[in-house]
Enzyme design. Sequence first.
Site, PDB file in Angstrom:
ATOM      1  N   ARG A  15       0.878  -1.182   0.000  1.00  0.00           N
ATOM      2  CA  ARG A  15       0.000   0.000   0.000  1.00  0.00           C
ATOM      3  C   ARG A  15       0.915   1.231   0.000  1.00  0.00           C
ATOM      4  NH1 ARG A  15      -4.976   0.316   4.042  1.00  0.00           N
ATOM      5  NH2 ARG A  15      -5.732   1.765   2.461  1.00  0.00           N
ATOM      6  N   ASP A  40      -1.946   8.860   7.935  1.00  0.00           N
ATOM      7  CA  ASP A  40      -1.134   7.798   7.319  1.00  0.00           C
ATOM      8  C   ASP A  40       0.266   8.282   6.949  1.00  0.00           C
ATOM      9  OD1 ASP A  40      -4.108   7.133   6.747  1.00  0.00           O
ATOM     10  OD2 ASP A  40      -2.978   5.268   6.627  1.00  0.00           O
TER      11      ASP A  40
HETATM   12  O1  MRU Z   1      -7.417   2.710   4.509  1.00  0.00           O
HETATM   13  P1  MRU Z   1      -7.174   2.578   5.986  1.00  0.00           P
HETATM   14  O2  MRU Z   1      -8.334   2.042   6.734  1.00  0.00           O
HETATM   15  O3  MRU Z   1      -5.891   1.836   6.265  1.00  0.00           O
HETATM   16  O4  MRU Z   1      -6.954   4.066   6.466  1.00  0.00           O
HETATM   17  C1  MRU Z   1      -6.610   4.289   7.794  1.00  0.00           C
HETATM   18  C2  MRU Z   1      -6.643   5.707   8.177  1.00  0.00           C
HETATM   19  O5  MRU Z   1      -6.856   6.579   7.360  1.00  0.00           O
HETATM   20  C3  MRU Z   1      -6.306   6.022   9.601  1.00  0.00           C
HETATM   21  O6  MRU Z   1      -6.906   7.224   9.980  1.00  0.00           O
HETATM   22  C4  MRU Z   1      -4.790   6.188   9.739  1.00  0.00           C
HETATM   23  O7  MRU Z   1      -4.132   5.045   9.274  1.00  0.00           O
HETATM   24  C5  MRU Z   1      -4.387   6.448  11.106  1.00  0.00           C
HETATM   25  S1  MRU Z   1      -4.334   4.943  12.024  1.00  0.00           S
HETATM   26  C6  MRU Z   1      -3.845   5.216  13.578  1.00  0.00           C
END
Ligand code: MRU
Length: 360
Positions: free
Chosen positions: A93, A246
């Site tokens: 990812r 992220d």
């Molecule tokens: O696509 P995801 O569910 O992995 O996205 C996660 C998020 O956007 C969270 O807000 C981010 O990873 C922060 S996790 C502590």
Amino acid sequence: MTKQSKSRPARPIWEDDNTGKIMIIDQRSLPHEMVITELATVDDVIFAIRDMMVRGAPLIGVTGAYGVHLAFAAHPGNQNSALREAGRIRAARPTAVNLAWAVDQAIETALAAPEGQRARAARQKAAEIAEQEAGNSRKIGKHGMELIREIANKKPGKPVNILTHCNAGWLACIEGGTATAPIYAAHENGIPVHVWVDETRPLNQGSRLTAWELGAANVAHTVITDNAGGHLMQHGMVDMVIVGTDRTTYTGDVANKIGTYLKALCARDNGIAFYVALPSSTFDWQIRDGVGEIPIETRDPDEIRYMPGFKKSPENLLMPENSAAANYAFDVTPARLVTGFITEKGVCRANEAAIKTLFS
Ligand code: MRU
């Protein structure tokens, strides 16, 4: 090995005490079923990250590091093959910087070990990163709770209304979460809180995961549609916003789940504090311009086209069959819209000087 469980594991990834196997909660089945799965191969790890059995920046980092262990275990005498496999995990990812960061750490540790011990060294590193992230969440909780307390002191007897987006809870981390850590800490310390939970289309991390987590911890919460936040803010029903991230540039630009930017704009328009909670592993120390440089994942449009959790058949289509759909998974909130960062080292303003001072 995949099995259903009646009890709730303490963490979303762990090493089984008896077998040593690497186990995860399959988050795709929540909140309806608790499904536990083993990650036995590099392909298992890549699939789990891509298909979002595990998700959330810190958690995909830890999972990636365990993947490096599996890569070296599968190629004990062939460093190049192990590194090629680790490279595939790193690319599973693109947006969360924690994945590349943790994979690189595990590779570096493995390569520093004697040849026969590389897989073991990478595994130890993965466990170490998991402990570090759990500790970070505890500290983020402590620092963020003081911000909630300040607001609570100004409205005695009434709950502090906090809006959050996506899932930045323990499921996305290791323990406690990032955005949710201050909320849990406040709740445990008797500060009344109520959380507005954005459902977070299309995969509903908010309504499926954050609401489930908060409910299990007895934290008052209400699930809202992704577009309701602006209305609530205009009517004085939101005291503060706390989200996770992220990837955050060293200048303070914040990549987070798609829709976060709109919440930040609304918060600014309504004079509401917009905080981002993150561990240091989520800072990107190379990138200056978040909007221009952070890679934004685009996912399968079918996640938008069909009812989530249902089979892809015509009766479950949410739009005309021939309409195009585009699935941007993240957006970038510019630093100027962020009130501050809640980190394991304390709270700081969203600018390069403040960030570098805190993490000098
Ligand atoms: O696509 P995801 O569910 O992995 O996205 C996660 C998020 O956007 C969270 O807000 C981010 O990873 C922060 S996790 C502590």
